[in-house]
Design an enzyme around this catalytic site. Structure first.
Site, PDB file in Angstrom:
ATOM      1  N   CYS A  50      42.960  25.018 -88.065  1.00 37.02           N
ATOM      2  CA  CYS A  50      43.057  24.932 -89.524  1.00 37.02           C
ATOM      3  C   CYS A  50      44.261  25.708 -90.020  1.00 37.02           C
ATOM      4  O   CYS A  50      44.482  25.819 -91.219  1.00 37.02           O
ATOM      5  CB  CYS A  50      41.784  25.465 -90.168  1.00 37.02           C
ATOM      6  SG  CYS A  50      41.598  27.258 -90.051  1.00 37.02           S
ATOM      7  N   CYS A  53      44.586  31.039 -88.416  1.00 33.08           N
ATOM      8  CA  CYS A  53      45.055  32.134 -87.578  1.00 33.08           C
ATOM      9  C   CYS A  53      46.541  32.391 -87.816  1.00 33.08           C
ATOM     10  O   CYS A  53      46.980  33.534 -87.873  1.00 33.08           O
ATOM     11  CB  CYS A  53      44.773  31.835 -86.106  1.00 33.08           C
ATOM     12  SG  CYS A  53      43.016  31.958 -85.710  1.00 33.08           S
ATOM     13  N   CYS A 185      37.617  34.179 -86.290  1.00 31.87           N
ATOM     14  CA  CYS A 185      37.839  32.963 -87.089  1.00 31.87           C
ATOM     15  C   CYS A 185      38.004  33.387 -88.545  1.00 31.87           C
ATOM     16  O   CYS A 185      37.045  33.459 -89.271  1.00 31.87           O
ATOM     17  CB  CYS A 185      36.686  31.981 -86.943  1.00 31.87           C
ATOM     18  SG  CYS A 185      36.973  30.405 -87.772  1.00 31.87           S
ATOM     19  N   CYS A 251      22.840  39.171 -90.684  1.00 29.50           N
ATOM     20  CA  CYS A 251      24.088  39.769 -90.162  1.00 29.50           C
ATOM     21  C   CYS A 251      24.154  39.657 -88.637  1.00 29.50           C
ATOM     22  O   CYS A 251      23.220  40.041 -87.933  1.00 29.50           O
ATOM     23  CB  CYS A 251      24.180  41.232 -90.581  1.00 29.50           C
ATOM     24  SG  CYS A 251      25.736  42.006 -90.088  1.00 29.50           S
ATOM     25  N   CYS A 260      36.198  45.231 -86.526  1.00 28.84           N
ATOM     26  CA  CYS A 260      36.344  45.092 -87.985  1.00 28.84           C
ATOM     27  C   CYS A 260      35.898  46.339 -88.768  1.00 28.84           C
ATOM     28  O   CYS A 260      36.558  46.724 -89.726  1.00 28.84           O
ATOM     29  CB  CYS A 260      35.562  43.892 -88.506  1.00 28.84           C
ATOM     30  SG  CYS A 260      35.965  42.346 -87.704  1.00 28.84           S
ATOM     31  N   CYS A 272      34.094  42.353 -94.285  1.00 25.84           N
ATOM     32  CA  CYS A 272      32.953  41.587 -94.783  1.00 25.84           C
ATOM     33  C   CYS A 272      31.815  42.490 -95.279  1.00 25.84           C
ATOM     34  O   CYS A 272      31.358  42.353 -96.417  1.00 25.84           O
ATOM     35  CB  CYS A 272      32.462  40.646 -93.699  1.00 25.84           C
ATOM     36  SG  CYS A 272      33.788  39.554 -93.116  1.00 25.84           S
ATOM     37  N   CYS A 282      32.140  35.600 -86.392  1.00 28.41           N
ATOM     38  CA  CYS A 282      33.277  34.689 -86.178  1.00 28.41           C
ATOM     39  C   CYS A 282      34.077  35.039 -84.933  1.00 28.41           C
ATOM     40  O   CYS A 282      34.848  34.224 -84.457  1.00 28.41           O
ATOM     41  CB  CYS A 282      34.155  34.612 -87.421  1.00 28.41           C
ATOM     42  SG  CYS A 282      35.264  36.006 -87.655  1.00 28.41           S
TER      43      CYS A 282
END
Lengths: 306, 503
Positions: A50, A53, A185, A251, A260, A272, A282
């Site tokens: 898509c 990235c 992702c 979660c 992250c 997130c 992801c």
């Protein structure tokens, strides 16, 4: 007693101390080929992607994206940035892939339609042909994002194209070639750029069993989560938008290896869970794979009594 | 003579354009989308709340537009009442994403069609950024290695801007734009969680709080982007327009225009919008009716029936279908071909007199570059309308932050019904975006997306009418038929996204 865990630790330490001879053959080959004195050229191809990235790679903080593609690496081809187009760009790609233009690292974003080659075509031939040919000439490959590593969203249950990741693609063809997996992702820009910088400056970073750099993927999101304390105290969010541990909303931090919670996204702006949004896994090889495992479990969380 | 222009670079995804050139004129063009994943296939049977996550992966360039369209569709299907903060946060997230996309499109995706990179070699000044670029290009060209100064060279042959000062300024702004697009995305991420692929957007609002520190942070970032738009982006665009005035007369599409409208200013997606929705044919705007959209597949690689309405959509891939040349379907409005995107968004609003700012900006910039507003249907017109959209959106976002009520709810409580259906429509940066969801037994029974480049990049429909981009290419005069920088400039003006178009 030397248990398995410590044995592995020791083995890793020994291989660092005594060079690369204990590492698997393709890894050794890759390490020998990378010359730290010259910047590696990167041929960046897109499969069933898509472009998320690629866009994420442009969100790099320091060094800046412009420095990363000129000072720290050389982006010989990228379909989103290259001035060249059409036949001229095909000639460029083919010059590298045929081995005539020198050493290069292949970066692949997106998955590969292994049962429907027509579902991803670049110029006059399917993506798969480029990847098969590149396996003979490239130094190593970096699979950028969950799609390139494991098939990702195109490989979600129902997968009409037979989408798979790059390691599986080579495995099915008995090709033994180093593929470093950078899941996400999208990917976090640091995960990719720092891996490439690592490859150039000091060689291959230590990898997990899943082929991902331990620098970023050694621990689960859950283990590093600032809301881990809430989890221990059983302070759970019951509705979207609430504070507390998001586990009961679905979660997937306990099932996902990524940094992250300590790295944060978009130049450290947010991530997130700090936005009260459950991790959807992801960076997991199983991201979005099964229909019966939804991202969220709202009804359950709301009806459960503490 | 048949010439393939693919793989087309500096767009999203896998596009070939098969042209037929005779006597230096493109007499035929076929837009060929060359990548297929099958989103509608694997969305079926999933939990409905997976949709705003999965559909963002249709496109990593404009994921937020998909998240918003999916959220609107689900809000309609669930009958959700979104709190005012929730709607405003949707707008703040989506609007900042538009701003990044316009900067990326002009500088990273289009500028190298016009700007002469090699002009940097003549740079004599002391700006450290420019000195660095100059030394890098010099060293690259002297290195003797294959393909020096990639990805900025090689490039197609053609006329580039001659004025060294303009070129060097634009190059500096190319690098600066890379930094500014990050700020716009950081602003989005404050409320979206991260970019690309936000996790905090839901039907019913946003999980992030409306906190005063976050709002202030957002405002500061958008203010910086707004300053860049006014001080760099618009002057650079005008410089390009003045260097290539012929591109007001090149690349007109030959159908109508369609916009679904952008950013509701009230509680529901149907409230009055910053940019109004409408279908524009021959200067007349009519309200949008989703029932008038059909998708043809005669030349598309599907064996599913042709001419279906959105809510009846089907998808059976057939990669070797005889006569088919694209994975893109051919959507039509009332059976007619339309262009979507910035030009459509601005024209549809302009002809309805919806937003006085849009009208004033069209008049202002048309005056500066000396064109009639009708010339917006052109290569430069599309670029101009992106800039107009950027100006209008940046001001709106700053106003919108003042309407947030800190501490008040940002999310509605979501209860997914066992069955239901809903449309969700918005404007992605590339144009009109429609999602449709139907739920049966708590699962997605059907999900359909009609995406901007599905319209613009479509192949022939069953009646043989070309898509908007095809129609804009046909008739173009080209100096070097093998390369066709003229055609490339037309394609880039549409800012095609093939991942979106096929999905």
């Amino acid at each position: 007693m030397l248990d398995r865990r410590n044995f592995l630790k020791l083995a890793a330490a020994l291989s660092t101390a005594f060079g690369i001879s204990n590492l698997p053959a393709p890894v050794q080959a890759a390490l020998k080929k990378i010359n730290p004195a010259t910047l590696p050229k990167i041929i960046y191809l897109q499969g069933m992607s898509c472009t998320g990235c690629s866009i994420s790679l442009l969100q790099a903080n320091a060094p800046s994206p412009a420095a990363l593609i000129t000072e720290y690496s050389q982006l010989a081809f990228h379909a989103d940035l290259s001035a060249t187009s059409g036949k001229q760009s095909l000639n460029l790609i083919n010059a590298f892939i045929s081995g005539k233009a020198g050493e290069y690292i292949l970066a692949l974003e997106g998955s590969i339609p292994d049962q429907m080659p027509e579902a991803c075509v670049i110029g006059d031939k399917p993506l798969a042909k480029y990847l098969e040919e590149a396996a003979r000439t490239m130094t190593a490959a970096v699979a950028v994002g969950t799609c390139a590593c494991d098939g990702g969203i195109p490989a979600a249950e129902g997968n009409p194209t037979g989408a798979i990741g790059l390691r599986e693609f080579y495995k099915r063809r008995n090709i033994d070639k180093l593929v470093v997996n950078i899941r996400g992702c999208s990917v976090h820009p640091d995960w990719v750029w720092h891996t490439i910088v690592h490859l150039v400056k000091v060689g291959l970073p230590e990898l997990t069993d899943g082929g991902s750099p331990k620098l970023f993927y050694a621990k689960k999101v859950h283990e590093q989560c600032p809301r881990y304390h809430d989890f221990q105290q059983e302070i759970f969010a019951r509705n979207l938008g609430e504070k507390g541990c998001l586990f009961k909303l679905g979660c997937l931090g306990p099932d996902t290896y990524a940094d992250c919670p300590t790295r944060w996204w978009n130049s450290g702006q947010n991530w997130c869970v700090d936005a009260n949004a459950p991790c959807i896994g992801c960076a997991s090889p199983n991201f979005a794979r099964q229909k019966r495992i939804p991202f969220y479990r709202l009804a359950e969380a709301a009806t459960q009594k503490i | 003579m048949k010439i393939d222009l693919g793989p087309v670079s500096r767009i999203e995804g896998h596009l070939n354009v098969r042209t037929t050139v005779e006597n230096g004129t493109v007499i035929d063009a076929q837009c060929m989308g060359e990548m297929f994943r099958g989103f509608e296939v694997f969305l079926k049977g999933r939990d409905p709340l997976d949709a705003q996550q999965i559909t963002q992966r249709i496109c990593g360039v404009c994921p937020y537009a998909h998240a918003i369209a999916s959220s609107y569709a689900q809000e309609n299907a669930y009958g959700l009442r979104v709190p005012p903060n929730g709607r405003i946060l949707h707008n703040l997230i989506q609007g900042a994403n538009h701003l990044y996309d316009y900067l990326l499109q002009f500088y990273q995706l289009s500028a190298l069609d016009f700007v002469d990179v090699t002009a940097i070699l003549k740079y004599q000044g002391a700006d450290p950024d420019l000195v660095k670029i100059r030394n890098w290009v010099k060293a690259e060209l002297a290195s003797g290695k294959p393909y020096p100064a990639a990805p900025f060279l090689p490039r197609l042959s053609g006329r580039y801007i001659a004025n060294a000062e303009i070129n060097i300024g634009a190059l500096k702004h190319y690098v600066e734009a890379m930094e500014l697009q990050k700020k716009a995305n950081s602003a989005s991420a404050i409320f979206g969680g991260k970019f690309p692929h936000a996790t905090a957007i839901f039907p019913g609002g946003c999980t992030q709080d409306a906190r005063i520190d976050l709002i202030t942070n957002y405002q500061a970032l958008i203010q910086e982007v707004r300053n860049f738009i006014h001080s760099k982006y618009i002057p650079d665009l005008i410089a390009v327009a003045q260097a290539f005035p012929e591109y007001w007369n090149i690349g007109a599409s030959k159908g109508g225009f369609l916009s679904f409208g952008l950013m509701p200013m009230g509680p529901t997606p149907e409230s009055k919008k910053l940019f109004a929705a409408g279908a524009l044919f021959n200067g007349q705007v009519t309200p949008v009716n989703f029932e008038l959209i059909t998708e043809d597949t005669k030349y598309s690689k599907y064996s599913s029936p042709s001419g279906l309405k959105v809510r009846d959509g089907q998808l059976t891939p057939n990669p070797r279908k005889a006569g088919a040349y694209s994975w893109i379907k051919a959507p039509r409005y009332m059976g007619k071909m339309v262009e979507v995107g910035p030009a459509a968004r601005v024209l549809v609003d302009y002809y309805q007199g919806n937003n006085p700012k849009v009208k004033a900006l069209v008049k202002k910039y048309a005056g500066i570059v000396g064109i009639a507003p009708a010339k917006i249907n052109s290569v430069l017109g599309r670029h101009l309308c992106r800039a107009i959209s950027a100006v209008v959106i940046a001001d709106f976002l700053l106003d919108e932050t003042e309407r947030l009520s800190p501490g008040e709810p940002t999310m509605a409580e979501i209860k997914v019904p066992s069955s239901g259906e809903g449309f969700g429509a918005t404007e992605a940066s590339r144009g009109a975006l429609l999602h449709y969801i139907r739920i049966e037994n708590h699962k997605i029974d059907r999900y359909e997306c009609v995406v901007p480049t599905t319209w613009n990049g479509s192949p022939r429909d069953d009646k043989g009418q070309p898509g908007a981009m095809e129609s804009a290419l046909i008739g173009t005069k080209v100096k070097t038929p093998e390369e066709q920088i003229e055609s490339l400039r037309i394609v880039h003006s549409f800012d095609p996204c093939i991942a979106c178009a096929v999905h």
